[in-house]
Structure formats: structure tokens, C-alpha cells
Design a protein around this motif. Sequence first.
Motif: not given
Length: 257
Positions: A44, A48, A51
Motif C-alpha cells: 500500500n 504512493y 503514484r
Amino acid sequence: MKLLLKLLRVIYVVYAAIIFLGIMFLILPPIFLASLLGKEKGGNIIFYFLRFWAHAWFPLVGMRVTKEHLCKEGNEPCIFVVNHRSYLDAAIAVKVMRLPFRPLGKVEMSKIPFFGFIYRNSVVPVDRSNAPARAKSVREMMSMLKAGISVLMFPEGTTNETEAPLRPFHNGAFRMAIEMQIPLKPVLYVDAGDRFPAGKGGLMRLNPGKCRVVYLPPISVDGLTLDDINTLKQRVYDVMDAELRKRRKYPTLEVTR
């Protein structure tokens, strides 16, 4: 003029590749640290950084990614089903899909130096030629869904290099949706095939321009059984096919589904 255009294309591709690799090496150390936290929590966190990579790379190479929602976006975990026509599809997914999610990806990509490390820690790899490996991938995706992490699948199974909007769908996503009673969320990457089409030509086919992403209404599987797989698969296919045809021109072809 042709020689000049070819030279400009080479310069653009080299520039795009340098930016891509530069950002990748920049985020590699924190991704390594995040990977120590495990597949779920660490994964998870990794997304980020991925991204950030995508948010930086697309505008720097002149690709404008836009999103259009045809319904209100929910927060519940789901199975995203996305058309697959471009080598850019994974990068677009990282940029626009609701976090947390995990894509299902080809295990062969994990063998690429450096990039393979990031890939192994951010996707659910699948070896389609190996039945036990496929079963393991399914169990991992189910585990992600139970943990509240959405899953992204390309139901066509491989990149679409035909002139039709979609290739025939495989059963995997629809079987999993029914077995777990998880809604399906169709998503269209409308122009990705124009920016970097799959097939012959490799990197030299990369070019700047628009990349539209369209989120279709979710499709419920409440009450469906495994006997309904083909009906559900056809329903999702028809919805995605019709919406793609609204936004692009395709030759009229008889498609075997």
C-alpha cells in the motif's frame, strides 16, 4: 521532412525513457524500505511512490490524463475490469485508480532488472502457463479483497492488437466476483492505444497526447451463482464495448466472443 520527424521521434522517446528511469531510481530506495513491511502494508505504501512517479512522468512527456466518472465513486473494495490495448495501461492505472488496489500482472515482467523488484512488490504476478501458479495468484487476490484492497484485472487476458474495441473476455474476474460477492467496476482507457500501442514497433511508437479514462457504473453480482458467469461476462463486455464505440470510431466487424 520524414527524416526530421523521425529524428524528433527518437529525441522524444529517448527523453521519455530518461525521465522514466530517472524517477524510477529516485523512488527505488524508499520502495525497498517499504517492501520490508510486507506484501499488504508495504505494498500500500509503495503505491504512493508509484503514484508520484506517474504524476511526474505523464505531464513531463506531454501526456494529459483526464478522468470522467459516469457514476459516483464509492469506497468499497471492488474488482476493476479494464480494457487492455497499450503498454501504458499499468502506468495509467497507478496514476488514476482509487487506492489501495493491486493489479494482476504477467510474471515475466518481474525479471526486468531494478524495475522487476518494484513490479514484484506492487502487483499480483500470474504465470498463465502454470496451473498451480494461477491458483496461487487467485488466492492472493482473494486475500487482498478480504483485506479491503481492490483488485485490477484485464479480462481480455492480453493486449488487444485487433481493430475491434475488445478481445473476448476470460472468466477469471467474473468467477472471483461471484464467489466473493464483490462488485465489478468497468473502467475504460480510451486513448492509451494511441499513445503507446501494443505490438510491433516498441518504444518508437510512443507519442504525446490525451489519455482519457472513463469510470462506468459498478455492476452488482448480488445473488449470482457460478452458473451465471457467461451471462455476467457478456453483460460487462457489452457495456464496455458500447461505451468505447461512443468515444472512438471502429470498423464494423463480426467479433467472436
